[in-house]
Design a protein around this motif. Structure first.
Motif, PDB file in Angstrom:
ATOM      1  N   LYS A   1      47.013  26.529  82.066  1.00  0.00           N
ATOM      2  CA  LYS A   1      48.215  27.088  81.444  1.00  0.00           C
ATOM      3  C   LYS A   1      49.487  26.544  82.109  1.00  0.00           C
ATOM      4  N   THR A   2      49.459  26.468  83.461  1.00  0.00           N
ATOM      5  CA  THR A   2      50.629  25.974  84.197  1.00  0.00           C
ATOM      6  C   THR A   2      50.933  24.522  83.831  1.00  0.00           C
ATOM      7  N   GLU A   3      49.892  23.697  83.814  1.00  0.00           N
ATOM      8  CA  GLU A   3      50.083  22.289  83.505  1.00  0.00           C
ATOM      9  C   GLU A   3      50.447  22.090  82.036  1.00  0.00           C
ATOM     10  N   PHE A   4      49.902  22.928  81.176  1.00  0.00           N
ATOM     11  CA  PHE A   4      50.229  22.856  79.745  1.00  0.00           C
ATOM     12  C   PHE A   4      51.713  23.144  79.525  1.00  0.00           C
TER      13      PHE A   4
ATOM     14  N   LEU B   1      55.674  24.435  76.459  1.00  0.00           N
ATOM     15  CA  LEU B   1      55.134  25.581  75.729  1.00  0.00           C
ATOM     16  C   LEU B   1      54.273  26.420  76.656  1.00  0.00           C
ATOM     17  N   GLN B   2      54.453  27.724  76.552  1.00  0.00           N
ATOM     18  CA  GLN B   2      53.585  28.635  77.289  1.00  0.00           C
ATOM     19  C   GLN B   2      52.468  29.062  76.341  1.00  0.00           C
ATOM     20  N   ILE B   3      51.235  28.837  76.756  1.00  0.00           N
ATOM     21  CA  ILE B   3      50.113  29.228  75.918  1.00  0.00           C
ATOM     22  C   ILE B   3      49.726  30.662  76.267  1.00  0.00           C
ATOM     23  N   LEU B   4      49.668  31.533  75.260  1.00  0.00           N
ATOM     24  CA  LEU B   4      49.502  32.966  75.483  1.00  0.00           C
ATOM     25  C   LEU B   4      48.090  33.458  75.229  1.00  0.00           C
ATOM     26  N   ASN B   5      47.249  32.630  74.602  1.00  0.00           N
ATOM     27  CA  ASN B   5      45.866  33.083  74.397  1.00  0.00           C
ATOM     28  C   ASN B   5      44.884  31.946  74.627  1.00  0.00           C
ATOM     29  N   LEU B   6      43.775  32.287  75.245  1.00  0.00           N
ATOM     30  CA  LEU B   6      42.643  31.369  75.332  1.00  0.00           C
ATOM     31  C   LEU B   6      41.401  32.003  74.712  1.00  0.00           C
ATOM     32  N   THR B   7      41.604  33.058  73.919  1.00  0.00           N
ATOM     33  CA  THR B   7      40.483  33.764  73.291  1.00  0.00           C
ATOM     34  C   THR B   7      39.749  32.858  72.320  1.00  0.00           C
ATOM     35  N   ASP B   8      40.508  32.164  71.469  1.00  0.00           N
ATOM     36  CA  ASP B   8      39.918  31.269  70.477  1.00  0.00           C
ATOM     37  C   ASP B   8      39.777  29.841  70.978  1.00  0.00           C
ATOM     38  N   LEU B   9      40.123  29.606  72.239  1.00  0.00           N
ATOM     39  CA  LEU B   9      40.195  28.236  72.741  1.00  0.00           C
ATOM     40  C   LEU B   9      39.397  28.080  74.026  1.00  0.00           C
TER      41      LEU B   9
ATOM     42  N   ASN C   1      37.765  15.815  78.752  1.00  0.00           N
ATOM     43  CA  ASN C   1      38.966  14.981  78.644  1.00  0.00           C
ATOM     44  C   ASN C   1      39.937  15.341  79.766  1.00  0.00           C
ATOM     45  N   ASN C   2      41.107  14.737  79.773  1.00  0.00           N
ATOM     46  CA  ASN C   2      42.091  15.015  80.819  1.00  0.00           C
ATOM     47  C   ASN C   2      42.509  16.476  80.775  1.00  0.00           C
ATOM     48  N   ILE C   3      42.787  17.054  81.938  1.00  0.00           N
ATOM     49  CA  ILE C   3      43.204  18.452  81.996  1.00  0.00           C
ATOM     50  C   ILE C   3      44.488  18.636  81.176  1.00  0.00           C
ATOM     51  N   GLY C   4      44.561  19.695  80.447  1.00  0.00           N
ATOM     52  CA  GLY C   4      45.694  19.913  79.552  1.00  0.00           C
ATOM     53  C   GLY C   4      45.274  19.820  78.100  1.00  0.00           C
ATOM     54  N   ASP C   5      44.016  19.355  77.853  1.00  0.00           N
ATOM     55  CA  ASP C   5      43.495  19.273  76.486  1.00  0.00           C
ATOM     56  C   ASP C   5      42.743  20.557  76.129  1.00  0.00           C
ATOM     57  N   LEU C   6      42.820  20.898  74.837  1.00  0.00           N
ATOM     58  CA  LEU C   6      42.157  22.101  74.333  1.00  0.00           C
ATOM     59  C   LEU C   6      40.885  21.731  73.583  1.00  0.00           C
TER      60      LEU C   6
ATOM     61  N   LYS D   1      54.576  29.999  73.167  1.00  0.00           N
ATOM     62  CA  LYS D   1      55.964  30.432  73.318  1.00  0.00           C
ATOM     63  C   LYS D   1      56.782  29.226  73.775  1.00  0.00           C
ATOM     64  N   ASN D   2      57.932  29.042  73.149  1.00  0.00           N
ATOM     65  CA  ASN D   2      58.795  27.917  73.489  1.00  0.00           C
ATOM     66  C   ASN D   2      59.505  28.187  74.807  1.00  0.00           C
TER      67      ASN D   2
END
Length: 390
Positions: free
Chosen positions: A156-159, A165-173, A179-184, A204-205
């Motif tokens: 999340k920090t690197e993303f 962008l702040q990613i708020l959910n990893l439920t569906d992901l 692959n390289n860290i930062g990929d979903l 979130k922007n």
């Protein structure tokens, strides 16, 4: 005035003569580099194949047919090839190529090339099969490892630092660890193929400017649909980026790489993975049974069966079996796409019917339909249909 017209005519005819000279040189080059001889072999092999498959047609007919087809095919080939050669080669380059193919080295290449191609045939088939196995193996191993909470926080920090962008959910992901860290990894899992499935990336922007999202430009696959919003994401705004698997189109195990483009120049990279049931072939035949008409000449007029792809998946005719050797058979061996029609054509031979003393004129064709594109890596035989002439 007469002098001017004379000069124009001389110029015109000199251009025509030059063009004919260049065309003639290209034809000479096609002879020297083996193109013409290879085409002649293909024509002969095609005629021979049809001759073996249709023994009821006389030898004289096949000889005459080969002459007609050879002349027509070679003329068409020249019409296709000559403009392309003229566009890509200068006359000087064509002269150099003719000189080369007239040399000992050029003649050696022409002599050895068919042998090399023949010897490479089986190894290349094996190589192709191994390549497909390697790809499938890598796909199946994608994203199998679960991520720890520490990895998720790091992700999340690197993303956020990378995309603003702040990613708020990893439920569906999941994190696509292959692959390289930062990929979903958007894993739709195993589906029943009945209901569409939507996965959400809630973001979130956190940047200092608005961000506009754009769908992947290279994804022509209609299996995946994107809903990224039709307005730019404002600073501090939260949005659900929706990615939907269309159930009626998804099929088999699949893994693909994609990315969402954004106006700040970044690409949010991710993998898409799903396992859906195989789709059935769907088709219609305008008339499965055709009535036989008494032959008045050596060959009958074509009996034509029309096959239409009414389903969502492409398929092709992989083979046709006939229960009697009384017909010439022709059909499209390429992929039949959605809503396309294809013809199966049968011609009876009077000579063979008399020779074999065939009284029962009922002819049965068993047609195997195979799902997927012709020459594709993974095809699935689904259906055998029966057609009749009686």
């Amino acid at each position: 005035m007469k002098k001017t017209i004379f000069i124009i005519l001389i110029t015109f005819f000199s251009i025509q003569i030059n063009a004919q000279t260049v065309d003639g040189k290209i034809e000479k080059l096609l002879e020297l580099d083996g193109t013409i001889s290879n085409i002649k072999k293909i024509i002969t092999q095609t005629i021979e194949y049809q001759k073996q498959s249709n023994s009821g047609i006389s030898d004289n007919y096949w000889k005459a047919l080969e002459k007609i087809v050879s002349k027509k095919s070679l003329e068409e080939l020249k019409q296709i090839v000559i403009p392309i050669y003229s566009k890509n080669y200068t006359e000087n380059e064509i002269n150099n190529l003719i000189t080369f193919y007239n040399s000992e080295t050029g003649k050696l290449i022409i002599e050895k090339q068919p042998i090399i191609i023949t010897e490479l045939n089986l190894p290349l088939i094996q190589w192709s099969q191994n390549l497909g196995s390697y790809v499938i193996e890598e796909i199946e191993n994608k994203g199998k490892n679960e991520s720890s909470s520490e990895e998720e926080e790091k992700f999340k920090t690197e993303f956020k630092a990378k995309y603003g962008l702040q990613i708020l959910n990893l439920t569906d992901l999941k994190i696509d660890k292959e692959n390289n860290i930062g990929d979903l990894l958007i894993d739709f899992g195993k589906t029943d193929g009945k209901e569409d499935i939507t996965k959400i990336i809630r973001v979130k922007n956190n940047s200092n400017k608005e961000i506009e999202f754009k769908e992947p430009e290279f994804l022509s696959n209609e299996v995946i649909k994107f809903d990224l919003g039709n307005k730019p994401l404002q600073i501090g705004e939260i949005r659900d980026l929706k990615i939907t698997l269309i159930a009626e189109l998804a099929e088999s195990e699949s893994y693909s790489l994609s990315s969402i483009n954004s106006s700040n120049g970044n690409k949010i990279r991710f993998g898409i993975k799903y396992d859906a049931p195989a789709k059935e072939i769907s088709y219609e035949i305008l008339n499965r049974t055709l009535k036989f008409k008494k032959l008045k000449q050596e060959l009958s007029k074509p009996y034509i069966f029309v096959l239409k792809n009414t389903g969502k998946k492409d398929f092709h005719i992989s083979s046709i079996e006939i229960d009697k050797e009384i017909a010439y058979l022709s059909y499209n061996k390429e992929t039949i796409k959605q809503n396309e029609k294809s013809e199966i054509r049968v011609i009876f031979s009077n000579e063979l019917m008399k020779k074999e003393k065939i009284k029962d004129l009922k002819l049965k064709l068993e047609v195997d339909l195979t799902k997927g594109e012709k020459r594709g890596f993974s095809n699935f035989a689904n259906e055998t249909i029966e057609l009749t002439i009686e």
